[in-house]
Design an enzyme around this catalytic site. Structure first.
Site, PDB file in Angstrom:
ATOM      1  N   SER A  52     -11.007  43.909  25.219  1.00  0.00           N
ATOM      2  CA  SER A  52      -9.882  43.063  25.592  1.00  0.00           C
ATOM      3  C   SER A  52      -8.788  43.114  24.514  1.00  0.00           C
ATOM      4  O   SER A  52      -8.356  44.201  24.128  1.00  0.00           O
ATOM      5  CB  SER A  52     -10.380  41.634  25.839  1.00  0.00           C
ATOM      6  OG  SER A  52      -9.427  40.876  26.530  1.00  0.00           O
ATOM      7  N   ASP A 111     -11.471  44.154  32.293  1.00  0.00           N
ATOM      8  CA  ASP A 111     -11.737  43.680  30.930  1.00  0.00           C
ATOM      9  C   ASP A 111     -13.227  43.742  30.585  1.00  0.00           C
ATOM     10  O   ASP A 111     -14.076  43.177  31.284  1.00  0.00           O
ATOM     11  CB  ASP A 111     -11.241  42.230  30.852  1.00  0.00           C
ATOM     12  CG  ASP A 111     -11.196  41.675  29.452  1.00  0.00           C
ATOM     13  OD1 ASP A 111     -12.107  41.969  28.666  1.00  0.00           O
ATOM     14  OD2 ASP A 111     -10.250  40.922  29.157  1.00  0.00           O
TER      15      ASP A 111
END
Length: 264
Positions: free
Chosen positions: A38, A155
């Protein structure tokens, strides 16, 4: 012995990674491998490519947020994510890193994503950086997934928000993890984004705790009280990372020297 740096996800709190890298640069702590998820993947990837931490900070603090917004509702997300990718590519071009493949980076790099089609983690360690960072930052519901052939990538924090295991390379590696996750709190989320982010955080909490035990050294910037998507606190998060790294610098350097002596 190689020194690996693991940068966890944390939305705006992940900007603390910039501060940690600034402190490392200033004090001559070199890393051989960076693994990130992320926001940690985005910052770590740019740094591994050769973009200085200060330059990453400048872009984060000075880019108007409207330039990062492109609607993506028809593509399974509120935002398309392409504007973010364009910003990343622009920064790489500014520092003459455009066209540089991940496997050519001066620092080894891995970004973590999740393939929604098979429900498994995907390690992105070769090819185009912009594509890898677009995938690892595609927070479900906010950014549209990245379609890569038959993969639908989102993600990596969905399954693995602190990828310590992926930083191990079978040798005598020294693993530094930067943990910016917020511990569970009873204060109610302020909005839809915080509801979603906290829910994902709870799902990934178990694996994160296991990862923390596998790291040789953990840096914890004081960012837990900042809301996940409050980007008005970007400068504060960067500073918190810098302070945390500076405070543990002497101990960290001693740990690295001790491990080097043991290996030798």
């Amino acid at each position: 012995m190689k020194t690996a740096l693991v940068l966890g996800g944390g939305a705006v709190r992940g900007l603390a990674h910039i501060g940690v890298l600034k402190a490392f640069e200033r004090n001559g702590i070199k890393v051989d491998r960076i693994v990130g998820t992320s926001m940690g993947g985005a910052i770590g990837g740019l740094y591994a490519a050769g973009v200085p931490a200060e330059a990453i900070q400048e872009v984060i603090l000075n880019t108007p947020k409207y330039r990062l917004i492109d609607m993506g509702i028809r593509h399974r997300g509120l935002l398309g994510g392409n504007a973010v990718q364009q910003t990343i590519n622009g920064l790489l071009e500014k520092h003459s890193k455009q066209g540089l493949l991940i496997e050519q980076f001066p620092i080894e790099f891995k970004a973590i994503a999740v393939d929604l089609m098979c429900g498994q983690q995907v390690v992105l360690d070769h090819g185009d950086l912009g594509t890898a960072l677009r995938a690892t930052t595609a927070f479900p519901g906010v950014f549209a997934p990245l379609m890569d052939g038959d993969k639908m990538l989102v993600d990596g924090g969905v399954l693995n928000n602190l990828p310590v295991e992926e930083a191990l390379d079978g040798g005598d590696d020294f693993i530094i993890a930067v943990d910016v996750a917020r511990e569970h709190e009873k204060k109610p989320p302020r909005n839809m984004m915080e509801v979603v982010y906290r829910s994902y955080g709870l799902m990934a909490a178990g694996r994160r705790h296991v990862s923390l035990k596998r790291a040789d050294y953990v840096i914890r910037p004081e960012v837990g009280y900042y809301a996940s998507f409050d980007f008005t606190k970007s400068a504060e998060c960067i500073k918190a990372g810098e302070v945390a790294a500076e405070q543990c610098l002497e101990e960290l350097q001693q740990c690295i020297k001790s491990e080097q002596s043991r290996v030798c």
